[in-house]
Design a protein around this motif. Structure first.
Motif, PDB file in Angstrom:
ATOM      1  N   THR A  76       0.645  -0.995   0.020  1.00 36.45           N
ATOM      2  CA  THR A  76       0.030   0.175   0.088  1.00 36.45           C
ATOM      3  C   THR A  76       0.933   1.533   0.094  1.00 36.45           C
ATOM      4  O   THR A  76       2.051   1.207   0.222  1.00 36.45           O
ATOM      5  CB  THR A  76      -1.129   0.086   1.478  1.00 36.45           C
ATOM      6  OG1 THR A  76      -1.694   1.541   0.819  1.00 36.45           O
ATOM      7  CG2 THR A  76      -0.471  -0.388   2.675  1.00 36.45           C
ATOM      8  N   ASN A  78       0.223   3.565   1.469  1.00 34.37           N
ATOM      9  CA  ASN A  78      -0.172   4.254   2.604  1.00 34.37           C
ATOM     10  C   ASN A  78       0.719   3.909   3.892  1.00 34.37           C
ATOM     11  O   ASN A  78       0.707   2.957   4.053  1.00 34.37           O
ATOM     12  CB  ASN A  78      -1.562   4.488   3.244  1.00 34.37           C
ATOM     13  CG  ASN A  78      -2.132   4.861   4.330  1.00 34.37           C
ATOM     14  OD1 ASN A  78      -1.347   4.465   5.803  1.00 34.37           O
ATOM     15  ND2 ASN A  78      -2.854   5.651   4.266  1.00 34.37           N
ATOM     16  N   TYR A 235     -10.205  -4.157  -7.452  1.00 39.03           N
ATOM     17  CA  TYR A 235      -8.793  -3.116  -8.012  1.00 39.03           C
ATOM     18  C   TYR A 235      -8.355  -3.319  -8.778  1.00 39.03           C
ATOM     19  O   TYR A 235      -7.829  -2.161  -9.740  1.00 39.03           O
ATOM     20  CB  TYR A 235      -7.647  -3.884  -6.794  1.00 39.03           C
ATOM     21  CG  TYR A 235      -7.766  -3.670  -5.412  1.00 39.03           C
ATOM     22  CD1 TYR A 235      -7.353  -2.365  -4.343  1.00 39.03           C
ATOM     23  CD2 TYR A 235      -8.637  -3.966  -4.732  1.00 39.03           C
ATOM     24  CE1 TYR A 235      -7.594  -2.308  -3.679  1.00 39.03           C
ATOM     25  CE2 TYR A 235      -8.870  -3.914  -3.557  1.00 39.03           C
ATOM     26  CZ  TYR A 235      -7.808  -2.675  -3.010  1.00 39.03           C
ATOM     27  OH  TYR A 235      -8.372  -2.769  -0.720  1.00 39.03           O
TER      28      TYR A 235
END
Length: 302
Positions: A76, A78, A235
């Motif tokens: 990710t 993040n 995704y």
């Protein structure tokens, strides 16, 4: 091919570097084996100087040598989520492979969890995403761990299979131009990067750039790829994944693209869970059968 050799040349440095810092980092097994699949914590090299990747190793009963399967995990952008992510294990998938005679390594790449360090595979945001760089950085991380395991006495030098999931699958695609003597086959579950930006399903950051990067990985590709995506992957949905496959093939890559049955509410995680893995044996056996001319050795039950 010269370009590919230049790209993978740093992998030779990994071996020399690992010898020079042996006193600083104790690569190898870090604990006792446990469970039916001999689960064991390991430390393996990474491309980042003085940083070892945490990993988990599973293997069949006996001394081997076994074929090696390396599972490359999802990721990710993040930072907080990466730091908090637990050690990836893919236990159900690993058990399926161990039952087929493989030793299975699941390394945690730099920038994640306990391994820490710099996030080497950063794609650089959304609109200006550099998917080629991200994939090649992930590929280098995968091969640093793979090269180390292939030196172990219980691992066969031939027949290595790389299995990647999501961003890990994207890195596996970047390895398609590697030496077939080192990697027999690549299996990629929903490979890609930039999926679901801001949590929005069925959307991809800079989709044209991702498709173009898939074409770049197909240029000079030498290793066959089995490309798997669930029908309800939010995704990289099948229709979009087909566009990446078409670009990969058009550039010279060889890919067997297959759509798996829908899984749960989000098919992107089919490779991670026990119920998801129950849908995979036939496709996995098809891919593994094509990776060697020798019959698959199945581990004997204890």
């Amino acid at each position: 091919m010269a370009l590919l050799r230049g790209f993978f040349a740093p992998l030779l440095v990994v071996v020399l570097w690992s010898q020079s810092v042996a006193a600083q980092v104790a690569f190898g097994a870090q604990g006792e084996e446990g469970g039916p699949d001999r689960e064991q914590a390991w430390l393996v090299p990474s491309p980042e100087p003085n940083l070892a990747s945490h990993a988990v190793l599973f293997r069949p009963a006996g001394e081997g040598p076994f074929r090696l399967a390396v599972i490359a995990h999802a990721s990710t952008q993040n930072t907080v989520l990466r730091v908090l992510t637990p050690q990836p294990q893919y236990k159900p998938l690993a058990a399926l492979l161990v039952a087929r005679g493989f030793a299975v390594l699941v390394p945690e790449r730099p920038g994640h969890g306990k391994t820490g360090g710099k996030y080497l595979e950063d794609q650089n945001g959304c609109d200006g995403a550099d998917y080629v760089h991200a994939g090649r950085a992930t590929a280098e991380e995968i091969m640093a761990a793979t090269a180390y395991l292939r030196q172990q006495p219980f691992i066969r030098r031939d027949g290595t299979v790389i299995i990647g999931h999501s961003a890990g699958g994207w890195g596996a695609l970047a390895l398609a131009g590697a030496d077939p003597a080192e990697i027999a086959a690549i299996i990629a579950f929903a490979p890609g990067r930039g999926g679901q930006p801001n949590g929005l399903p069925n959307q991809v950051c800079a989709p044209h750039s991702l498709i173009a990067a898939a074409g770049e990985f197909g240029r000079g590709a030498r290793i066959p790829v089995t490309w798997l995506v669930a029908a309800n992957d939010g995704y990289f949905p099948p229709d979009f994944s087909r566009k990446m496959v078409d670009a990969f093939r058009a550039a010279g890559g060889k890919a067997d693209f297959r759509v798996l049955p829908p899984y749960d509410g989000e098919g992107h995680w089919i490779a991670e869970t026990e119920n998801g893995v129950k849908l995979l044996p036939a496709e996995l056996d098809r891919a593994l059968k094509g990776s060697t001319q020798q019959p698959l050795a199945r581990a004997k039950k204890p």
